[in-house]
Design an enzyme around this catalytic site. Structure first.
Site, PDB file in Angstrom:
ATOM      1  N   GLU A 156      46.221  -0.408   1.538  1.00  0.00           N
ATOM      2  CA  GLU A 156      47.042  -1.573   1.857  1.00  0.00           C
ATOM      3  C   GLU A 156      46.261  -2.881   2.043  1.00  0.00           C
ATOM      4  OE1 GLU A 156      49.453  -0.418   5.194  1.00  0.00           O
ATOM      5  OE2 GLU A 156      50.765   0.747   3.901  1.00  0.00           O
TER       6      GLU A 156
ATOM      7  N   HIS B 222      40.226   2.373   5.149  1.00  0.00           N
ATOM      8  CA  HIS B 222      41.487   2.276   5.885  1.00  0.00           C
ATOM      9  C   HIS B 222      41.241   1.427   7.127  1.00  0.00           C
ATOM     10  CE1 HIS B 222      45.579   4.411   6.334  1.00  0.00           C
ATOM     11  NE2 HIS B 222      45.553   3.458   7.245  1.00  0.00           N
TER      12      HIS B 222
ATOM     13  N   ARG C 129      45.475  13.682   2.745  1.00  0.00           N
ATOM     14  CA  ARG C 129      44.886  12.362   2.518  1.00  0.00           C
ATOM     15  C   ARG C 129      44.275  11.872   3.824  1.00  0.00           C
ATOM     16  NH1 ARG C 129      47.610   6.796   2.992  1.00  0.00           N
ATOM     17  NH2 ARG C 129      45.910   5.422   2.323  1.00  0.00           N
TER      18      ARG C 129
ATOM     19  N   TYR D  32      58.043   2.588   3.529  1.00  0.00           N
ATOM     20  CA  TYR D  32      58.668   2.811   4.843  1.00  0.00           C
ATOM     21  C   TYR D  32      60.064   2.232   4.939  1.00  0.00           C
ATOM     22  CZ  TYR D  32      54.277   4.637   6.613  1.00  0.00           C
ATOM     23  OH  TYR D  32      53.153   5.407   6.815  1.00  0.00           O
TER      24      TYR D  32
ATOM     25  N   GLU E 234      52.059   7.477   1.630  1.00  0.00           N
ATOM     26  CA  GLU E 234      52.580   7.477   3.009  1.00  0.00           C
ATOM     27  C   GLU E 234      54.093   7.291   3.004  1.00  0.00           C
ATOM     28  OE1 GLU E 234      50.880   4.711   5.856  1.00  0.00           O
ATOM     29  OE2 GLU E 234      48.881   5.040   5.035  1.00  0.00           O
TER      30      GLU E 234
ATOM     31  N   ASN F 274      52.783   3.326  -0.422  1.00  0.00           N
ATOM     32  CA  ASN F 274      53.175   3.574   0.975  1.00  0.00           C
ATOM     33  C   ASN F 274      54.543   2.931   1.170  1.00  0.00           C
ATOM     34  OD1 ASN F 274      50.723   4.730   1.338  1.00  0.00           O
ATOM     35  ND2 ASN F 274      49.928   3.265   2.842  1.00  0.00           N
TER      36      ASN F 274
HETATM   37  O1  PGI Z   1      52.720   2.191  10.787  1.00  0.00           O
HETATM   38  C1  PGI Z   1      52.552   3.478  10.280  1.00  0.00           C
HETATM   39  C2  PGI Z   1      51.441   3.502   9.239  1.00  0.00           C
HETATM   40  C3  PGI Z   1      50.055   3.233   9.834  1.00  0.00           C
HETATM   41  O2  PGI Z   1      49.787   4.114  10.910  1.00  0.00           O
HETATM   42  C4  PGI Z   1      49.028   3.425   8.699  1.00  0.00           C
HETATM   43  O3  PGI Z   1      47.685   3.371   9.165  1.00  0.00           O
HETATM   44  C5  PGI Z   1      49.210   2.330   7.660  1.00  0.00           C
HETATM   45  O4  PGI Z   1      48.666   2.721   6.404  1.00  0.00           O
HETATM   46  C6  PGI Z   1      50.668   1.964   7.497  1.00  0.00           C
HETATM   47  N1  PGI Z   1      51.165   1.013   6.686  1.00  0.00           N
HETATM   48  C7  PGI Z   1      52.497   0.944   6.935  1.00  0.00           C
HETATM   49  C8  PGI Z   1      53.408  -0.035   6.292  1.00  0.00           C
HETATM   50  C9  PGI Z   1      53.308  -1.312   7.159  1.00  0.00           C
HETATM   51  C10 PGI Z   1      54.295  -2.310   6.688  1.00  0.00           C
HETATM   52  C11 PGI Z   1      55.663  -2.092   6.880  1.00  0.00           C
HETATM   53  C12 PGI Z   1      56.568  -3.062   6.441  1.00  0.00           C
HETATM   54  C13 PGI Z   1      56.115  -4.225   5.820  1.00  0.00           C
HETATM   55  C14 PGI Z   1      54.733  -4.421   5.629  1.00  0.00           C
HETATM   56  C15 PGI Z   1      53.811  -3.457   6.074  1.00  0.00           C
HETATM   57  C16 PGI Z   1      52.819   1.845   7.897  1.00  0.00           C
HETATM   58  N2  PGI Z   1      51.679   2.470   8.213  1.00  0.00           N
END
Ligand code: PGI
Length: 439
Positions: free
Chosen positions: A167, A122, A79, A295, A350, A293
């Site tokens: 996002e 993005h 991706r 995390y 992600e 995505n």
């Molecule tokens: O931070 C790591 C990656 C970025 O490098 C990507 O470009 C981006 O798509 C991306 N989004 C997120 C989630 C960010 C987030 C975490 C917690 C709460 C809200 C937003 C993490 N990441």
């Protein structure tokens, strides 16, 4: 018992993900024009150590080597995003050299049996469009439609998996409310307008996609955080529902139901904010999947002193270098919630972690990342076994790269990048993935 690739469906996509501004570099090469991130990262004080994406991972010149690394690890999907200012000049003429880069990248991926998943946006909006109002100008949806149509025409014969936006919550809230991301505004009314125009742009792109790429699928990628009350109380529970609507529902509901979630909408109206709702029919054009995505979780508490009636609370679980709690259970919960509420196929577009990665004798021993990925793979498998239509999983990220306002201080890659030499080193997690994907 360690998880095995063979437990996943045969046609499941295991891939990795990146984005243009974070890895390409070559920001002034072959006619590329500036994006809002070029301007923002060159504005003193915005980025840790005043770093920028001018060179990044020099992927523009090293894409062949990077595809070979994906092949060696054994990924069957990749991706990546298109840099809008690299392929279209401000005079609306196409930049053939920029388009040729993506043609070569797609052809190299296909030659190596890696399925390309393209993200159209993005975050790197062409700066000349920002000067015309950017995401605050309703015309942006038409500019985005023209850009999307160009990419569908150029690559749609070979690329059948498309994502309109990455996002929109980040583009709107981080870019227009918190000011942490480009363009660095801090205005909640602008945030709501930007969110609406991002969703409109998504809908306009889906509409033209159906006319150009008839055998492809298109979706949108949202950040999906598990929102939980910090302490069990009715007020905190209500706060969690509200935040879930602001972060998650606001960017999913309009696409499926054609309307914004009620509690969040009510709160914004109480604050005297305008909520534009034009084009909800275009916004809710049918799509083929949601990109998720995931995390971490977000702990919230009712806070009557806040205009938004909540505050974030620090969690107690082990955290990554970003300060995000490691919470694989939240992945399962959100896959089930999104699938049940909207009924669409899902891709995890992600998931990954920033770690204290150190290069020692050409080795990076990121056992913590192996454990993180293993735990999240297990939850993805559990979701599949419980009947959730999960079709793929993209590890964020292939390479250490430009982590937005944190510059190069955070390493998310499964491949270590020595930015002084641009040398790539497979981390232990990449070697583990290579083994996992073999079985
Ligand atoms: O931070 C790591 C990656 C970025 O490098 C990507 O470009 C981006 O798509 C991306 N989004 C997120 C989630 C960010 C987030 C975490 C917690 C709460 C809200 C937003 C993490 N990441």
């Amino acid at each position: 018992m360690a998880i095995k690739r063979s437990e996943f469906p045969e046609n499941f996509i295991f891939g990795t993900a990146t984005s243009a501004y974070q890895i390409e570099g070559a920001v002034n090469e072959d006619g590329r024009e500036p994006s809002i991130w070029d301007v923002f990262s060159h504005t003193p004080g915005k980025i840790q150590n005043n770093e920028n994406g001018d060179v990044a991972c020099d992927h523009y010149h090293r894409y062949n080597e990077d595809v070979q690394i994906m092949k060696e690890i054994g990924f069957n999907g990749y991706r990546f995003s298109i840099s809008w200012p690299r392929v279209l000049f401000s005079n609306q003429k196409k930049n053939q050299k920029g388009l040729d880069f993506y043609n070569k990248l797609v052809d190299t991926l296909l030659e190596n049996n890696i399925t390309p998943f393209i993200t159209l946006y993005h975050w790197d909006l062409p700066y000349y469009l920002y000067e015309k109002g950017g995401w605050l100008n309703p015309d942006i949806a038409l500019y985005f439609q023209d850009y999307a149509a160009l990419m569908f025409e150029i690559l749609g014969d070979r690329v059948k998996h498309w994502i309109t936006l990455n996002e929109p919550w980040c583009s709107s809230y981080l870019g227009y409310f918190m000011g942490k991301h480009a363009p660095g505004h801090t205005n909640i009314q602008e945030t709501i307008i930007a969110a609406h125009n991002l969703l409109r742009a998504h809908g306009y792109a889906v509409k033209i996609f159906r006319e150009i790429v008839k055998d492809g699928i298109i979706g949108i990628t949202n950040v999906v955080s598990k929102i939980e009350p910090a302490k069990e109380s009715e007020e905190n529970f209500q706060a969690a529902i509200l935040v879930d609507e602001i972060v998650n529902g606001w960017f999913h509901d309009p696409i499926i139901f054609g309307k914004f979630p009620e509690n969040a909408k009510g709160l914004f109206k109480q604050l005297g904010l305008e909520i534009p709702e034009t084009d909800m029919d275009i916004i809710s054009q049918p799509i083929d999947f949601f990109g998720v995505n995931y995390y971490t979780r977000q702990l919230v508490e009712y806070d009557p002193t806040s205009p938004y009636l909540y505050k974030n609370v620090e969690g107690i679980l082990p955290k990554t270098e970003m300060g995000w709690e490691i919470y694989p259970e939240g992945l399962y919960d959100m896959l089930r919630k999104i699938h049940r509420r909207y009924g669409l196929p899902l891709y995890i577009t992600e998931n990954g972690m920033a770690g204290p990665d150190k290069l020692q004798n050409d080795i990076i021993n990121d056992d913590y990342r192996v454990k993180y990925l293993e735990k999240h793979f297990e939850k993805a498998l559990e979701a599949i076994e419980d009947g959730i239509d999960l079709r793929g999983y993209f590890v964020w990220s292939l390479l250490d790269n430009f982590e937005w306002e944190k510059g190069y201080s955070k390493r998310f890659g499964i491949v270590y990048v020595d930015y002084k030499t641009q040398k790539r080193y497979l981390k232990k997690s990449a070697v583990w993935l290579k083994e996992f994907l073999r079985k």
